[in-house]
Scaffold this motif. Structure first.
Motif, PDB file in Angstrom:
ATOM      1  N   TRP A 195      57.770 -55.387 -73.126  1.00 39.28           N
ATOM      2  CA  TRP A 195      58.553 -54.587 -72.184  1.00 39.28           C
ATOM      3  C   TRP A 195      58.858 -55.385 -70.915  1.00 39.28           C
ATOM      4  N   THR A 200      59.360 -44.079 -70.231  1.00 40.09           N
ATOM      5  CA  THR A 200      58.434 -45.087 -70.732  1.00 40.09           C
ATOM      6  C   THR A 200      59.106 -45.861 -71.855  1.00 40.09           C
ATOM      7  N   GLY A 201      58.922 -47.178 -71.827  1.00 39.30           N
ATOM      8  CA  GLY A 201      59.585 -48.025 -72.804  1.00 39.30           C
ATOM      9  C   GLY A 201      58.822 -48.189 -74.096  1.00 39.30           C
ATOM     10  N   MET A 246      64.419 -44.572 -75.454  1.00 33.85           N
ATOM     11  CA  MET A 246      63.161 -44.741 -74.732  1.00 33.85           C
ATOM     12  C   MET A 246      62.062 -43.969 -75.467  1.00 33.85           C
ATOM     13  N   GLN A 247      60.826 -44.285 -75.148  1.00 34.64           N
ATOM     14  CA  GLN A 247      59.703 -43.636 -75.811  1.00 34.64           C
ATOM     15  C   GLN A 247      59.510 -42.213 -75.307  1.00 34.64           C
ATOM     16  N   THR A 256      55.454 -49.942 -67.226  1.00 28.74           N
ATOM     17  CA  THR A 256      55.495 -49.190 -68.476  1.00 28.74           C
ATOM     18  C   THR A 256      56.869 -48.647 -68.804  1.00 28.74           C
ATOM     19  N   GLY A 257      57.819 -48.711 -67.883  1.00 26.98           N
ATOM     20  CA  GLY A 257      59.121 -48.133 -68.170  1.00 26.98           C
ATOM     21  C   GLY A 257      60.087 -48.271 -67.005  1.00 26.98           C
ATOM     22  N   ARG A 293      65.931 -39.009 -74.113  1.00 28.00           N
ATOM     23  CA  ARG A 293      65.034 -39.995 -74.742  1.00 28.00           C
ATOM     24  C   ARG A 293      65.711 -40.672 -75.924  1.00 28.00           C
TER      25      ARG A 293
END
Length: 451
Positions: free
Chosen positions: A27, A135-136, A117-118, A87-88, A112
């Motif tokens: 990431w 969050t990625g 994206m997660q 984290t993103g 999302r």
């Protein structure tokens, strides 16, 4: 050309390998760039597809008709800031007239998928401004706590949130908490992380572990008092209630109610007392509350009523005296007898790990956050430590504690054993331990004497 092709192939292979083995590294090196480009390129079309645009205003339509121009398109919320994190991404947008923050919360799942994206969560920052935290990668799959965290006097990091933020247990804000979950759901690991985080603070740890002390006894060097059977627990709780009353007497003497002092200096709890007078705050950890509430004989029933009464008194009155409760159990319902629902009502914080039935989840969140009940029963069995955390405000979030072995937790507790305070009212329950570095023979003496 061949060298360029080989280089691109190596970079692609490295990126795929990182994405598989080290998603956080992927990431920070590749993913954040791809995500920023993707969001900026798709932003207008995604907002329109998700119903997050507003039609042009009347004056713009009138101006277009008067000038013979094409009818203007619907407008998407304006991007105020796009900030990458470890984290993103954090996307902050300015709402258009007529939009509401709930619109973004309802469309979070569509966002999302659209932005690849997660996870996407939305929250209102202030009137007219919404923050989308993305969050990625799956931050709960392999929990990695950041090296530096914003802790405090009674605020400790214990888990990672699904939005990539650290979950803190703040005792000043949420004095008492309930932790429920089935066997092998991660309650014990959560408790170990809590003890390990509290070990470095100037706080007294008091434990009640009616499983013969198997969970808390290994950490006993950092505990001021410990009980491992219901009889010892009843006496320990009585001593805590007496200590609480003594602290209130101290606060009453030091309230500084004289007319020549400003109202701001009048104290009603230990935190406004001078440092040299402030009693040490106490965190009481109850490992399995059902063992304290069950009984089979009349004598055990009397002991049970005595225990529950003391717990209710500590939950109702203990905050100002610096006494905080962490109550753990597999179930926490009215079937445990009278006084249980009264005790549960005083436990503001709620943490629910995986449960075996919906009723157990309702015991934690049914009266404050019905949506959290569904999230709790959906926790997978192959992800121990995953939980839903919330409070009486109705807000909740998925969290997962990092796996902490008992050996490592014991090492942390032993390294901070010198911080264990002495409280005269609890001296009778202080664990008796052999010196460090010497093997101790097994003992049959129950707590507070622990070998």
């Amino acid at each position: 050309m061949t060298a360029l092709t080989v280089t691109l192939a190596l970079v692609a292979t490295a990126s795929l390998l990182l994405r598989w083995q080290r998603p956080a590294w992927y990431w920070m090196s590749f993913g954040v760039v791809f995500a920023v480009v993707r969001i900026l390129a798709r932003y207008a079309s995604v907002m329109d597809a998700c119903g997050l645009t507003v039609p042009p205003s009347r004056w713009r339509l009138a101006l277009a008709r008067m000038t013979g121009r094409p009818i203007p398109e619907s407008r998407a919320p304006r991007i105020l800031r796009l900030r990458p994190t470890r984290t993103g991404l954090v996307l902050r947008v300015k709402l258009r007239p007529g939009q509401d923050a709930f619109d973004f919360s309802a469309a979070s799942d569509r966002l999302r998928h659209s932005f690849v994206m997660q996870n996407v969560t939305a929250r209102e920052i202030r009137s007219g401004v919404v923050e989308l935290r993305m969050t990625g990668y799956d931050v709960l799959k392999r929990v990695q706590m950041p090296a530096a965290s914003r802790g405090g006097a009674m605020r400790v990091p214990v888990a990672m949130r699904e939005d990539g933020e650290v979950y803190y247990r703040d005792y000043r804000q949420t004095p008492h908490a309930l932790n429920v979950g089935a066997t092998q759901s991660g309650k014990s690991v959560y408790q170990r992380n809590l003890v390990a985080a509290l070990a470095s603070l100037d706080v007294a740890l008091v434990g009640i572990d009616c499983k013969q002390g198997v969970e808390l006894a290994p950490l006993a060097r950092r505990f001021t008092a410990l009980a491992d059977d219901p009889d010892a627990a009843a006496d320990l709780l009585d001593a805590l209630v007496e200590h609480m009353e003594d602290v209130y007497q101290l606060i009453r003497r030091e309230q500084r109610l004289s007319a020549d002092l400003p109202d701001a200096e009048i104290t009603a709890d230990i935190w406004d007392l001078p440092d040299h007078l402030r009693p040490t705050p106490i965190v009481l950890l109850v490992d399995e509350v059902a063992e304290l509430a069950l009984f089979t004989t009349k004598e055990e029933e009397k002991r049970r009523d005595r225990i529950i009464t003391s717990l209710v008194r500590l939950a109702q009155l203990g905050r100002a005296a610096g006494i905080y409760l962490e109550v753990c159990g597999q179930r926490f319902g009215s079937e445990l007898g009278k006084g249980i629902t009264m005790l549960r009502a005083q436990l503001t914080g709620r943490t629910a790990h995986r449960v075996n039935d919906e009723t157990s989840a309702n015991m934690a969140f049914g009266d404050i956050a019905p949506d959290a009940v569904l999230a709790t029963v959906q926790i997978r069995t192959d992800r121990p430590g995953t939980a839903v955390a919330g409070d009486s405000s109705g807000e909740w979030v998925r969290i997962r504690t990092p796996h902490l072995t008992l050996r490592r937790a014991v090492n942390i507790a032993n390294s901070h054993a010198h911080r264990t305070p002495e409280i005269p009212a609890l001296d009778a329950f202080r664990p008796v331990l052999p010196p460090l570095g010497k093997a101790a023979a097994p003992s049959t003496v129950t707590a507070p004497a622990i070998a």
